[in-house]
Design an enzyme around this catalytic site. Structure first.
Site, short mmCIF file in Angstrom:
data_model
loop_
_atom_site.label_atom_id
_atom_site.label_comp_id
_atom_site.label_asym_id
_atom_site.label_seq_id
_atom_site.Cartn_x
_atom_site.Cartn_y
_atom_site.Cartn_z
N CYS A 1 -4.12 -11.90 1.41
CA CYS A 1 -4.54 -12.71 2.55
C CYS A 1 -5.37 -11.80 3.44
O CYS A 1 -5.73 -10.70 3.02
CB CYS A 1 -3.36 -13.35 3.28
SG CYS A 1 -2.26 -12.26 4.20
N HIS B 1 10.37 3.56 -5.71
CA HIS B 1 11.54 3.63 -4.82
C HIS B 1 12.17 2.27 -4.54
O HIS B 1 13.38 2.21 -4.32
CB HIS B 1 11.15 4.26 -3.49
CG HIS B 1 10.91 5.73 -3.59
ND1 HIS B 1 10.86 6.54 -2.48
CD2 HIS B 1 10.67 6.56 -4.64
CE1 HIS B 1 10.63 7.79 -2.84
NE2 HIS B 1 10.50 7.81 -4.16
N ARG C 1 19.22 7.19 -7.28
CA ARG C 1 19.67 7.00 -5.90
C ARG C 1 19.07 5.77 -5.25
O ARG C 1 19.59 5.26 -4.26
CB ARG C 1 19.38 8.24 -5.06
CG ARG C 1 17.91 8.52 -4.85
CD ARG C 1 17.69 9.87 -4.15
NE ARG C 1 16.30 10.23 -4.10
CZ ARG C 1 15.49 10.00 -3.08
NH1 ARG C 1 15.94 9.42 -1.99
NH2 ARG C 1 14.22 10.39 -3.13
#
Length: 146
Positions: A65, A98, A132
């Site tokens: 957008c 991540h 993690r």
């Protein structure tokens, strides 16, 4: 890879360019619109992109957008979608590695075509690191306890 693309009117030209580029690279592209300059509501296209990810029609998504922000907010209303607004390749790579993002959002009024391609390339070629990061990602889409 099956990649869903969705945009509002502000990003229709960038979407067309990315679709052509992705097809040339051998990807299947699911173009969810819009296809013209007439004003449309970005939430409709963010919702459509998230639905395509949720129901398996697409493996990854690219939402576009003017700023990338509104369509990302809309896409993220669906718990199956993890859409990160990115403006350069490092954030696109980190969104995957991540956050296990399955979609990115790019602002066509803020990011040029070459940079958008660099972001998409980084996003598509990065893997989730797990480790993690996995427990954090699990909290983003909690499973039904029943």
């Amino acid at each position: 890879m099956r990649i869903a693309l969705a945009s509002d009117h502000a990003a229709v030209a960038l979407k067309a360019s990315l679709a052509e580029w992705l097809r040339a690279a051998g990807h299947d592209v699911l173009d969810l619109g819009t296809d013209g300059p007439q004003s449309v509501d970005y939430p409709d296209y963010g919702f459509a992109l998230a639905a395509a990810l949720a129901d398996g029609r697409a493996d990854r998504g690219v939402a576009l957008c003017g700023s990338g922000i509104g369509i990302a907010i809309a896409a993220n209303r669906n718990p199956a979608c993890r859409c990160a607004t990115v403006s350069e390749p490092v954030s696109a790579r980190l969104a995957r590695s991540h956050n296990d993002a399955n979609a990115i959002a790019i602002g066509a009024r803020l990011v040029g075509e070459d940079m958008a391609k660099a972001c998409v390339e980084a996003f598509l070629t990065s893997d989730f690191s797990g480790g993690r990061h996995q427990p954090r990602v699990d909290k983003l889409s909690p499973k039904d306890p029943a």
